[in-house]
Write a protein that holds these residues in place. Structure first.
Motif, short mmCIF file in Angstrom:
data_model
loop_
_atom_site.label_atom_id
_atom_site.label_comp_id
_atom_site.label_asym_id
_atom_site.label_seq_id
_atom_site.Cartn_x
_atom_site.Cartn_y
_atom_site.Cartn_z
N HIS A 367 0.62 -1.18 0.15
CA HIS A 367 0.13 -0.06 -0.10
C HIS A 367 0.90 1.27 0.07
CE1 HIS A 367 -4.34 0.40 0.09
NE2 HIS A 367 -4.38 -0.84 0.13
N ASP A 368 1.85 1.04 0.83
CA ASP A 368 2.71 2.40 1.01
C ASP A 368 3.36 2.69 -0.33
OD1 ASP A 368 2.03 2.80 3.55
OD2 ASP A 368 3.77 1.75 4.39
N HIS A 371 0.71 4.12 -2.84
CA HIS A 371 0.72 5.66 -2.41
C HIS A 371 1.92 6.31 -3.13
CE1 HIS A 371 -2.63 6.00 0.35
NE2 HIS A 371 -2.90 4.66 -0.07
N ILE A 384 -5.72 10.01 -3.99
CA ILE A 384 -5.91 8.73 -3.35
C ILE A 384 -6.74 9.25 -1.95
CG2 ILE A 384 -5.03 7.01 -1.76
CD1 ILE A 384 -3.73 5.92 -4.00
N GLU A 386 -7.36 8.85 1.78
CA GLU A 386 -6.78 8.32 2.81
C GLU A 386 -7.47 7.22 3.61
OE1 GLU A 386 -3.54 8.31 3.73
OE2 GLU A 386 -3.31 9.68 2.01
N ALA A 393 -7.01 0.56 -2.61
CA ALA A 393 -7.20 2.30 -2.45
C ALA A 393 -8.12 2.74 -3.35
CB ALA A 393 -5.78 2.82 -2.46
#
Ligand SMILES: Cc1ncc(COP(=O)(O)O)c(C=O)c1O
Length: 459
Positions: A367-368, A371, A384, A386, A393
């Motif tokens: 995920h990180d 992003h 995106i 949060e 996402a």
């Protein structure tokens, strides 16, 4: 085969006929060219040539070890003429949908989990144990294997702070089965069920198929906007709104409970994706606020495998019996008793929670990465939303809807499938995309977003 002067033609037509008859199973192995040549007393080269001809006809394929395999094709001769049956009104309400079986090369839309993270060793040993107590001469109760009902109850008590008795837990074939049954149980034709807009298409379809009328509740960054709806039931995804990822605020939760009490309505809490939390404290399920009004529906599709078809419904006591009776009309005995027992073992032994922790760490990293990549490569295109939990996402498209269509088309041509959100908006489409990354390796995520970035810059 005397009709043919050449051995090669005799063999080709003979095999073609056998393959087209459908008598051979898909992926059945054919004899090796050497064995068949020896058996028929012909040259091996002839068999190799015939196999190649059958391959170009699309009737056989070759395994990695070069062994010829049957590819089944339905012969036109075996198709029956279409009779114009009268389909029911129910069938008329069915919406045709594309079935996506295998993930495409880079498919950000599929809500699958990662094969490499499946707890294979623990699952094997749980299956092995389950096999010991499995009795083919007896069926499991329709509500599910007792040990699994118990394991689910103690899981939600421990991890989610819920107060649940195992008798309230019914095991279902994926949460969609619970959703469909509840629509049939609670709606008369023409009655309304509130659903989120945007929301999960499967819920919209289930309401309509049961003859109900979907009443759309708009969603913002605090979840569904609660009103005094005239409706029998309300479907919500409070922990993580689908697809936007918003968590339902405390005020709205309280408001929703007051609505349900006033209308004697049922809230269906679709808790499809709350196990993998990256930050913050776990949110208390709505079930804790009003256990008499809330059906809590959970699934193992996102934590283990979508193909297991295992989920659960935690029901208010007075809905348990009607729910079980309804389930029995679709399956006289529950599916997958062996897997249910294995899953109970997995949960009881602590291996399931270990798996959640381990897989959660991998998913958080992915995920990180996603992003960061979107912020660098697609910052002029996407914003995106949060979210502290979940496997996908949600991103708002910053340009026009028309430009999004062009962009999506170009991505598809490049073999990249972003998650399209159109089908989850039942009204007022807000251009957006979904990115599921649980099933994708880091290098595929990088390649996918890199390609999308290049496509966007070339528009
Ligand atoms: C919000 C939501 N609810 C329910 C489901 C159904 O899941 P399953 O039937 O696999 O448990 C899905 C599947 O993607 C979903 O996204």
């Amino acid at each position: 085969l005397k009709r043919y002067s050449r051995k090669q033609d005799a063999l080709y037509h003979g095999m073609r006929e056998a393959l087209e008859s459908g008598a051979l199973a898909q992926d059945e192995k054919l004899p090796s060219s050497r064995a068949l040549a020896a058996q028929l007393g012909i040259a091996r080269g002839t068999v190799v040539l015939v196999y190649e001809m059958l391959e170009s006809d699309g009737l056989i394929g070759f395994a990695r070890c070069k062994r010829a395999l049957v590819k089944q094709k339905v012969d036109a001769r075996f198709k029956t003429a279409a009779v114009p049956f009268h389909l029911s009104a129910w069938a008329g309400r069915l919406a045709a949908r594309e079935e996506i079986l295998a993930p495409r090369r880079i498919d950000f839309g599929a809500g699958y989990t990662d094969r490499a993270l499946f707890p294979e060793r623990d699952w094997r040993s749980a299956l092995h144990r389950a096999m010991r107590s499995f009795d083919p001469g007896r069926a499991a109760p329709i509500a599910g294997v007792d040990a699994l009902r118990l394991a689910v109850a103690s899981h939600v008590v421990r991890r989610r702070g819920m107060r649940v008795h195992p008798d309230q837990v019914v095991i279902v074939n994926g949460s969609i089965q619970a959703i469909a049954i509840l629509c049939h149980l609670l709606l008369n034709p023409g009655e309304s069920a509130v659903i989120e807009n945007p929301g999960y298409r499967g819920i919209y379809d289930s309401v309509r198929l049961a003859g109900g009328s979907p009443l759309l509740g708009p969603v913002d960054e605090s979840g569904i906007q609660v009103e005094d709806w005239k409706a029998r039931m309300c479907f919500v995804t409070p922990a993580r709104q689908f697809p936007t990822g918003a968590a339902l605020s405390n005020d709205r939760r309280a408001h929703l409970v007051r609505w349900a009490e006033k209308r004697r309505a049922v809230i269906i809490e679709d808790d499809y994706d709350s196990e993998f939390r990256r930050r913050g404290r776990p949110l208390e399920p709505m079930h804790c606020l009003a256990p008499a009004h809330v059906v809590h529906v959970g699934t193992f599709s996102r934590t283990l495998a979508v193909g297991l078809r295992l989920g659960y419904a935690i029901l208010p006591q007075n809905l348990v019996e009607p729910f079980i009776c309804a389930k029995r009309t679709f399956e006289t005995h529950p599916a997958g008793a062996l897997e249910q027992t294995a899953l109970a073992w997995l949960m009881k032994s602590g291996a399931y929670e270990r798996h959640l922790r381990r897989a959660g760490r991998h998913y958080a990293r992915r995920h990180d990465l996603l992003h960061g990549l979107i912020a660098r490569q697609l910052k002029d295109a996407l914003e995106i939303a949060e979210s502290e939990t979940g496997l996908h996402a949600f991103a708002r498209w910053k340009k026009s809807a028309k430009m999004l269509s062009v962009f999506e088309g170009r991505c598809r041509e490049a073999g990249i499938y972003p998650g399209f959100t159109r089908r989850h908006y039942f009204q007022r489409y807000a251009p957006s995309m979904l990115f599921s990354v649980a099933h994708l390796t880091e290098s595929l995520i990088e390649e996918g977003i890199g390609t999308m970035g290049r496509i966007f810059r070339s528009l």
